[in-house]
Motif scaffolding. Structure first.
Motif, PDB file in Angstrom:
ATOM      1  N   ASP A 171       0.941  -1.225  -0.069  1.00 22.10           N
ATOM      2  CA  ASP A 171      -0.267  -0.039   0.076  1.00 22.10           C
ATOM      3  C   ASP A 171       0.759   1.317  -0.057  1.00 22.10           C
ATOM      4  O   ASP A 171       0.453   2.138  -0.788  1.00 22.10           O
ATOM      5  CB  ASP A 171      -0.992   0.224   1.075  1.00 22.10           C
ATOM      6  CG  ASP A 171      -1.945  -1.253   1.136  1.00 22.10           C
ATOM      7  OD1 ASP A 171      -2.919  -1.162   0.297  1.00 22.10           O
ATOM      8  OD2 ASP A 171      -1.787  -2.116   2.162  1.00 22.10           O
ATOM      9  N   ARG A 172       1.961   1.253   0.900  1.00 25.18           N
ATOM     10  CA  ARG A 172       3.026   2.069   0.882  1.00 25.18           C
ATOM     11  C   ARG A 172       4.371   1.702   0.802  1.00 25.18           C
ATOM     12  O   ARG A 172       4.476   0.650   1.270  1.00 25.18           O
ATOM     13  CB  ARG A 172       2.852   3.202   1.840  1.00 25.18           C
ATOM     14  CG  ARG A 172       1.581   4.031   1.950  1.00 25.18           C
ATOM     15  CD  ARG A 172       1.318   5.295   2.953  1.00 25.18           C
ATOM     16  NE  ARG A 172       1.666   4.540   4.172  1.00 25.18           N
ATOM     17  CZ  ARG A 172       2.430   5.143   5.282  1.00 25.18           C
ATOM     18  NH1 ARG A 172       3.150   6.057   4.875  1.00 25.18           N
ATOM     19  NH2 ARG A 172       2.369   4.463   6.343  1.00 25.18           N
ATOM     20  N   LEU A 173       5.439   2.298   0.437  1.00 23.82           N
ATOM     21  CA  LEU A 173       6.597   1.629   0.593  1.00 23.82           C
ATOM     22  C   LEU A 173       7.684   2.833   0.792  1.00 23.82           C
ATOM     23  O   LEU A 173       7.140   3.894   0.601  1.00 23.82           O
ATOM     24  CB  LEU A 173       6.942   0.922  -0.963  1.00 23.82           C
ATOM     25  CG  LEU A 173       7.053   1.642  -2.244  1.00 23.82           C
ATOM     26  CD1 LEU A 173       8.333   2.382  -2.395  1.00 23.82           C
ATOM     27  CD2 LEU A 173       6.487   0.783  -3.182  1.00 23.82           C
ATOM     28  N   ALA A 174       8.947   2.430   0.931  1.00 25.41           N
ATOM     29  CA  ALA A 174       9.924   3.359   1.230  1.00 25.41           C
ATOM     30  C   ALA A 174      11.481   2.890   0.780  1.00 25.41           C
ATOM     31  O   ALA A 174      11.491   1.276   0.746  1.00 25.41           O
ATOM     32  CB  ALA A 174      10.466   3.671   2.701  1.00 25.41           C
ATOM     33  N   ILE A 175      12.046   3.300  -0.224  1.00 25.51           N
ATOM     34  CA  ILE A 175      13.282   2.843  -0.738  1.00 25.51           C
ATOM     35  C   ILE A 175      14.383   3.645  -0.129  1.00 25.51           C
ATOM     36  O   ILE A 175      14.712   4.820   0.054  1.00 25.51           O
ATOM     37  CB  ILE A 175      13.417   3.192  -2.046  1.00 25.51           C
ATOM     38  CG1 ILE A 175      12.336   2.637  -2.996  1.00 25.51           C
ATOM     39  CG2 ILE A 175      14.796   2.792  -2.914  1.00 25.51           C
ATOM     40  CD1 ILE A 175      12.133   2.838  -4.609  1.00 25.51           C
ATOM     41  N   MET A 176      15.226   2.573   0.554  1.00 29.46           N
ATOM     42  CA  MET A 176      16.573   3.166   1.403  1.00 29.46           C
ATOM     43  C   MET A 176      17.695   3.254   0.560  1.00 29.46           C
ATOM     44  O   MET A 176      17.715   2.314  -0.370  1.00 29.46           O
ATOM     45  CB  MET A 176      16.668   2.259   2.632  1.00 29.46           C
ATOM     46  CG  MET A 176      15.500   2.290   3.681  1.00 29.46           C
ATOM     47  SD  MET A 176      16.062   1.346   5.333  1.00 29.46           S
ATOM     48  CE  MET A 176      17.200   2.684   5.782  1.00 29.46           C
ATOM     49  N   SER A 177      18.546   3.957   1.041  1.00 29.88           N
ATOM     50  CA  SER A 177      19.763   4.156   0.188  1.00 29.88           C
ATOM     51  C   SER A 177      20.796   4.560   1.224  1.00 29.88           C
ATOM     52  O   SER A 177      20.488   5.712   1.912  1.00 29.88           O
ATOM     53  CB  SER A 177      19.793   5.384  -0.834  1.00 29.88           C
ATOM     54  OG  SER A 177      20.676   5.703  -1.455  1.00 29.88           O
TER      55      SER A 177
END
Length: 321
Positions: free
Chosen positions: A206-212
Motif C-alpha cells: 500500500d505504501r513503501l520506502a526505498i532506502m539508500s
C-alpha cells in the motif's frame, strides 16, 4: 485503536555498529516513517542499504543508537514482553532442527507461543498440510520458507514482519504467498515487508520506502514513487529516416531522447506527458506515412525508480573512490 492509525512510529532512527569515527559504521541514519494499521508497508533497498538493520530495531532485536521507535506505542526493545506477543517475525533464515518433521517443528514453536492457532491450520495456510510429516532436512528451500511463514503466523499477529518471504519459492508458491498476505491485510493484520522482488512490492504494498545508504531516499504509495520517473516510448525509424526528421520533440513534451546503441535505428523518448507525446508522434507518423516499427510505450515502473536510486549510489561511491 481505529483502523488506519499508526501502529509503528519511527523518528530520527539511527543504528551504528562499532565505535564512533572511521572504525565504526552507521547502517541507519536519521530514518523516520510510520506504518498504519491494516496496510502492507514495503521497505526496499540494495544490499547494505539498511533495511534489515532497520527492521531488527522495529522487531525489538536490538536497541537503536539514536532516535525513537514505537510499536503499539511501546518501545519494542525496552518493553519487549508487551510487544512480542502481538507481532510475528519471519527472518531470512529459520534455522530449524533438521531431524524434526514440519508438524513437530510447528508444535514445538506453538508451545512457546501465547494463544497459538492450531498447528494444522498454520500449515494449511501456507500450503504445507500435505508435507506435515516430512523432516525439515527433506523439505525444499521453498518449503522451508513456507514453514518459516507458518511459524510467524502461529500467534495470530497484529503486526507481521516478513524479511524476504518469497526467496526460493517457485512462481506458483510466490503467487499463493501474495494471496495470503492480501488476505491477512484484509483481515486487519499490518504487514512490514522487505523484498528484492520489485514486482512483489508493486503488487502488495500500500505504501513503501526505498532506502539508500542508511536513509530513506523516497517514500509513498507505489504510484507516487513511480510518478517521479518519466515514461518512455521506443520505436525504430524506417530506413532513410532519422531522429532529426521527427517533429520538434520539445513541443511534444519530450524531456530527452537517445538512440539505443544495442539496437540499430531504435529511438527512445522520455516524457512526463505520455499521452500528449504519443498522440503527437502517431499523428506525425500518419501524416508522413511512416511506420514506427516495434512501437512500445509504457509508464515508468518501480524497477526504474529503484535502479535510478541504486545508480546514484554507485555514482557517489565511484566519485568517493
Amino acid at each position: 485503536m481505529d483502523i488506519g492509525e499508526s501502529v509503528i512510529e519511527v523518528s530520527g532512527l539511527r543504528r551504528r555498529y562499532g565505535p564512533e569515527g572511521a572504525a565504526g559504521f552507521e547502517a541507519v541514519r536519521d530514518v523516520s516513517f510510520d506504518v498504519r494499521r491494516g496496510e502492507v508497508f514495503a521497505l526496499l533497498g540494495t544490499n547494505g542499504a539498511g533495511k534489515t538493520s532497520t527492521v531488527e530495531l522495529l522487531e525489538g532485536l536490538a536497541p537503536p543508537t539514536g532516535g525513537r521507535v514505537r510499536v503499539f506505542g511501546h518501545d519494542p526493545y525496552g518493553e519487549r514482553a508487551v510487544v512480542r506477543p502481538r507481532i510475528g517475525v519471519m527472518l531470512q533464515e529459520g534455522g530449524f532442527p533438521s531431524g524434526l518433521t514440519a508438524v513437530e517443528t510447528a508444535t514445538m514453536w506453538a508451545g512457546c507461543t501465547s494463544g497459538a492457532r492450531p498447528v494444522g491450520e498454520a500449515l494449511e495456510l501456507v500450503g504445507l498440510d500435505g508435507r506435515r510429516d516430512v523432516r525439515v532436512k527433506q523439505l525444499s528451500g521453498g518449503e522451508r520458507r513456507r514453514l518459516d511463514l507458518a511459524l510467524a503466523l502461529l500467534g495470530r499477529p497484529e503486526v507481521l514482519f516478513l524479511d524476504e518471504p518469497t526467496t526460493g519459492l517457485d512462481p506458483q508458491a510466490r503467487r499463493l504467498t501474495w494471496e495470503l498476505v492480501r488476505e491477512l491485510r484484509d483481515g486487519g493484520t499490518t504487514v512490514v515487508l522487505t523484498t528484492h522482488y520489485l514486482e512483489e512490492a508493486e503488487a502488495l504494498a500500500d505504501r513503501l520506502a526505498i532506502m539508500s545508504e542508511g536513509r530513506i531516499a523516497v517514500a509513498g504509495t507505489p504510484g507516487e514513487v513511480i510518478a517521479g520517473r518519466p515514461s518512455r516510448i521506443r520505436f525504430a525509424m524506417p530506413p532513410g529516416w532519422f531522429v532529426g526528421d521527427l517533429p520538434p520533440l520539445a513541443e511534444l513534451g519530450v524531456l530527452h531522447h537517445s538512440e539505443l546503441p544495442e539496437a540499430r535505428g531504435q529511438v527512445e523518448l522520455r516524457t512526463r506527458e505520455l499521452q500528449r507525446t504519443l498522440t503527437g508522434l502517431l499523428l506525425w507518423a500518419r501524416e508522413t506515412g511512416v511506420e514506427l516499427e516495434g512501437l512500445d510505450a509504457r509508464t515508468a515502473s518501480l524497477e526504474e525508480a529503484f535502479l535510478a536510486i541504486a545508480g546514484a549510489d554507485a555514482t557517489r561511491e565511484g566519485a568517493e573512490a
